[in-house]
Enzyme design. Structure first.
Site, PDB file in Angstrom:
ATOM      1  N   CYS A  31      32.743  19.069  10.198  1.00 40.79           N
ATOM      2  CA  CYS A  31      31.392  18.671  10.591  1.00 40.79           C
ATOM      3  C   CYS A  31      30.390  19.124   9.538  1.00 40.79           C
ATOM      4  CB  CYS A  31      31.027  19.257  11.952  1.00 40.79           C
ATOM      5  SG  CYS A  31      30.868  21.063  11.940  1.00 40.79           S
ATOM      6  N   CYS A  34      30.250  22.712   8.559  1.00 41.55           N
ATOM      7  CA  CYS A  34      31.284  23.139   7.603  1.00 41.55           C
ATOM      8  C   CYS A  34      30.820  22.908   6.165  1.00 41.55           C
ATOM      9  CB  CYS A  34      32.580  22.372   7.846  1.00 41.55           C
ATOM     10  SG  CYS A  34      33.312  22.593   9.473  1.00 41.55           S
ATOM     11  N   ASP A 444      12.740  -9.496 -19.622  1.00 42.44           N
ATOM     12  CA  ASP A 444      12.844  -9.853 -21.029  1.00 42.44           C
ATOM     13  C   ASP A 444      13.348 -11.299 -21.063  1.00 42.44           C
ATOM     14  OD1 ASP A 444      13.101  -9.478 -23.910  1.00 42.44           O
ATOM     15  OD2 ASP A 444      15.267  -9.502 -23.521  1.00 42.44           O
ATOM     16  N   ASP A 643      18.324  -6.618 -21.519  1.00 45.08           N
ATOM     17  CA  ASP A 643      19.689  -6.345 -21.982  1.00 45.08           C
ATOM     18  C   ASP A 643      19.758  -5.884 -23.425  1.00 45.08           C
ATOM     19  OD1 ASP A 643      19.217  -8.706 -23.430  1.00 45.08           O
ATOM     20  OD2 ASP A 643      21.328  -9.286 -23.293  1.00 45.08           O
ATOM     21  N   ASP A 647      14.800  -3.418 -25.230  1.00 42.11           N
ATOM     22  CA  ASP A 647      14.412  -3.235 -23.839  1.00 42.11           C
ATOM     23  C   ASP A 647      14.615  -1.812 -23.335  1.00 42.11           C
ATOM     24  OD1 ASP A 647      13.924  -6.012 -23.694  1.00 42.11           O
ATOM     25  OD2 ASP A 647      16.051  -6.367 -23.333  1.00 42.11           O
TER      26      ASP A 647
END
Length: 756
Positions: A31, A34, A444, A643, A647
């Site tokens: 739980c 713990c 872009d 990409d 960028d």
């Protein structure tokens, strides 16, 4: 992709750059109390920063001091839990993970067998109660009830007694303590009644309650374990893609040989036969085939790869046989980096989880206190030990710290896992928060909204320049560049069969152009503004510039020995899916914008075709940052999609950076979200799954809190009997995990794009 090794998050201070990191698999946690205890013990030590994930049963530990892995392992084991360090080679770690997974399966089977045994013994105990609902008189003697309940209490209850003893030895309390106290109280009271009253004790026994509580909790834990393990299916599936062997081509005509993947070296050639999984990242040297990359990129259709194309580890070969030149191995492969990124996201810690953890740390002692107050309150009001005990036991067994601990990690694991299966990699949990508030999506152009594969389609020559000479020299200077226009020049030279020399003293000016020398001649290549700033007279191409830009072409000017010699036009087709992607974002109420270093007229044409809200061309990388800062200054939350190398600063500056997986390592490294295939429609999908995951976390936390807030008072006021309370407790965590697993049904819904 960039190297995105996970670094542990910690509620304590952040680890330093010089810290050492370890990952431990922790067994025996039942739980949130713990996991909180393990985390609290580790973080109490100076120089240790730890985050413990209950759903994944692991501890991520960063150490600034002298403690080694053995010392950390000992600290975890001292809290009463098992710990094993993830270490060794890729194959060794995979074998370790497989052994651990098998151990967990065995534990699940053991829990199920315990449940079956317990159910067989419990059903006769609860049968009289069920019969009573139908008006049927059915009674079991106290001694028969004792005979049925005793094995359940001893055999099934043993796991809870062991857990409770370990917790108490370590001066802590967990779910096991509550279950052990509640069931023992019900059982011992019934045992006392049986020994004192004999057959007259019927009607005052709660053997069925203690047995039913244990039966239902064991059943709930079995369901919970299965659900928790299935939440991590996506990561397990990715890890399963790693082949153990590779077929290395023999030298000097020697036969191919199968070798362990660790024995493959850079420079080796590997043959991949039809139906086999690609064992390395490589470029195709011979052959062609289609590859299934569904588990890596979410792309449902096989992708054709030919000589010169790159294929990645984990892709499944189709019907062709190919030979690969090895370019990456082991931890450097795209697959390994995907696994690290998913792993990092799934082990993150949400800010709201800290509140749940603080509550979990004191949850059990508070519940025990409430049970004691309930007992005393009923004694004062009713005076019946039996009524007081029943209410107190109900309080003990209905309280559930498990749901609090599982609410966040299970939703996070399920959400990031299903995102990865659909080709969306989420870097960390903070992304989920930021994605909810995005108001503007900035794109872009090249490689994002366009194909990123421009071709040279026009050239205007000046000062007696030769077309072949200009193209060959431009290709010589740019042949080592990754810029799309540079690649287009190199491809144009190859298509024309030109002899390309070697560029010397090549210097790139990001977002503007490049300079260098070929055969002693100096060249400047780039935007017209770049050449103009460097003293080149550019007015002679004004008419050609206007004509090419009106046609939507991207331009690159070329100067040799201080004179303008050419203006080159490139065409980069807009991605067929870009228009529908932009339309979907606008339907979500988001503003869309295009920022590009390309000419304003070219950018405006793309913006008009796609229906963007705003476009700006001729924007340098530095000015992209200023544009983003201006939006953020107006209170907007900005997602940047790109990409390229240009960028990366903008991706890092944006509130939410989204990199196309086809882009550069730098761009992907700067992004919060990576799209594993170049489909801009995934931008909207990424925002959707991020929002759904974040929403699911809040749903789980709400139900976990409200369950205890409502359930404990109902039990205290005697409105729930112990068996019903045990059932509610057992299924509270199951319901939270099951709610999180609903995320696994999510999939990217992409409309078929049109050319309109």
């Amino acid at each position: 992709m960039s190297d995105l090794s996970p670094s542990p998050n910690s509620p304590a201070s952040a680890p330093s750059e010089a810290s050492r990191s370890f990952v431990f698999d922790v067994t025996g946690m039942h739980c949130a109390a713990c996991s909180s205890r393990v985390e609290r013990v580790l973080n109490a030590k100076q120089g240790i920063h730890a985050s413990v994930n209950l759903a994944l049963e692991r501890a991520d530990v960063s150490v600034d001091g002298d403690e080694d892995a053995a010392a950390i392992k000992a600290m975890i084991e001292k809290t009463g839990f098992g710990a094993s360090l993830r270490e060794g080679s890729l194959s060794e770690r995979r074998a370790q993970a497989e052994r651990l997974d098998e151990d967990r399966r065995k534990e699940e089977r053991h829990s199920f067998y315990l449940f079956l045994f317990s159910a067989v013994m419990t059903v006769p105990l609860v049968a009289p109660m069920i019969a009573m609902w139908f008006g049927l008189p059915l009674h079991l003697s106290p001694w028969v009830q004792l005979g049925l309940a005793l094995p359940v209490q001893i055999i099934v209850g043993a796991r809870f007694y062991r857990g409770a003893v370990k917790a108490l030895i370590n001066k802590a309390a967990n779910m096991d303590v509550l279950v052990a106290l509640g069931t023992s109280a019900a059982f011992l009271f019934s045992l006392y009644q049986t020994l004192s009253l004999g057959s007259e004790a019927v009607g005052h026994l709660y053997f069925e309650a203690s047995a039913a509580i244990l039966t239902l909790i064991v059943f709930g834990k079995w369901l919970e374990g299965r659900a928790r393990r299935s939440a991590a299916d996506a990561l397990r599936a990715l890890m399963g893609l790693r082949p153990r062997e590779a077929r290395v081509i023999g030298e000097n005509g020697a036969a191919d040989r199968m070798v362990p993947i660790e024995a493959v070296g850079m420079g080796d050639r590997v043959r991949v036969l039809p139906g086999e999984v690609v064992p390395v990242d490589g470029t195709i040297a011979e052959g062609r085939s289609e590859f299934d990359e569904a588990l890596l990129s979410g792309e449902s259709e096989p992708v054709l790869r030919e000589v010169g194309d790159k294929v990645i580890t984990g892709a499944v070969n189709g019907v062709g046989s190919v030979v690969l030149d090895v370019v990456a191995l082991g931890e450097d492969t795209v697959l390994a980096r995907i696994i690290r990124l998913v792993d990092q996201a799934q082990t993150g810690r949400a800010k709201m989880q800290n509140l749940a953890d603080r509550i979990s740390a004191v949850f059990v002692p508070v519940v025990v206190g409430l049970a004691l107050l309930t007992f005393l309150g009923w004694m004062l009001v009713d005076g019946s030990v039996e009524s007081a005990l029943v209410a107190a036991v109900s309080v003990l067994v209905i309280a559930c710290p498990c749901a609090l601990g599982l609410a966040t990690p299970t939703a996070l694991v399920a959400g990031t896992g299903v995102a990865a299966k659909n080709g969306i990699l989420i870097r960390d949990i903070d992304v989920l928060e930021r994605a909810r508030h995005v108001s503007h999506v900035v794109f872009d152009k090249t490689g994002t909204l366009t194909e990123g594969r421009p071709s040279l389609v026009a050239i205007e020559l000046l000062n007696g320049a030769s077309e072949e000479q200009v193209i060959a020299d431009v290709a010589a200077i740019q042949k080592s560049s990754e810029h799309p226009l540079a690649r287009a020049c190199v491809l144009a030279a190859e298509e024309r069969g030109l002899s390309v020399g070697t560029g010397e003293a090549v210097t790139a000016h990001v977002g503007e152009g490049v300079e260098g020398r070929v055969a002693g001649e100096s060249y400047l290549i780039g935007t017209i503004a770049f050449l103009s700033r460097n003293g080149i007279e550019v007015e002679a191409v004004a008419e050609a510039r206007d004509r090419m830009e009106a046609e939507g072409l991207s331009l690159s000017a070329v100067a040799r020995a201080g004179q303008l010699v050419a203006l080159i036009g490139f065409r980069d087709e807009v991605r067929i899916e870009s228009k529908s992607a932009v339309a979907k974002l606008r339907e979500r109420g988001l503003k869309t914008m295009l920022l590009s270093g390309d000419a304003p007229q070219t950018v405006a044409r793309v913006g008009e075709v796609l229906g963007l809200d705003a476009v700006k061309g001729g924007v340098s990388p530095a000015n992209k940052l200023k544009e983003l800062e201006a939006l953020q200054g107006d209170g907007q939350v900005v997602a940047m999609v790109g990409d390229g190398l240009n960028d990366a600063p903008a991706l890092a500056k944006a509130d939410l950076g989204i990199a196309m997986g086809s882009g550069t390592d730098v761009a992907i490294g700067a992004a919060a979200i990576t799209l594993m295939r170049p489909d801009v429609r995934l931008v909207g999908a990424a925002l959707e799954i991020a929002q759904k995951t974040y929403g699911k976390i809040w749903q789980n936390l709400f139900w976990a809190f409200i369950y205890n807030v409502i359930g404990i008072p109902l039990a205290a006021f005697g409105l729930l009997n112990p068996a019903m309370a045990g059932a509610a407790m057992a299924f509270s965590s199951v319901s939270v995990v099951s709610n999180a697993l609903l995320l696994r049904r999510w999939t990217v819904k992409l409309e078929h794009p049109s050319h309109s």
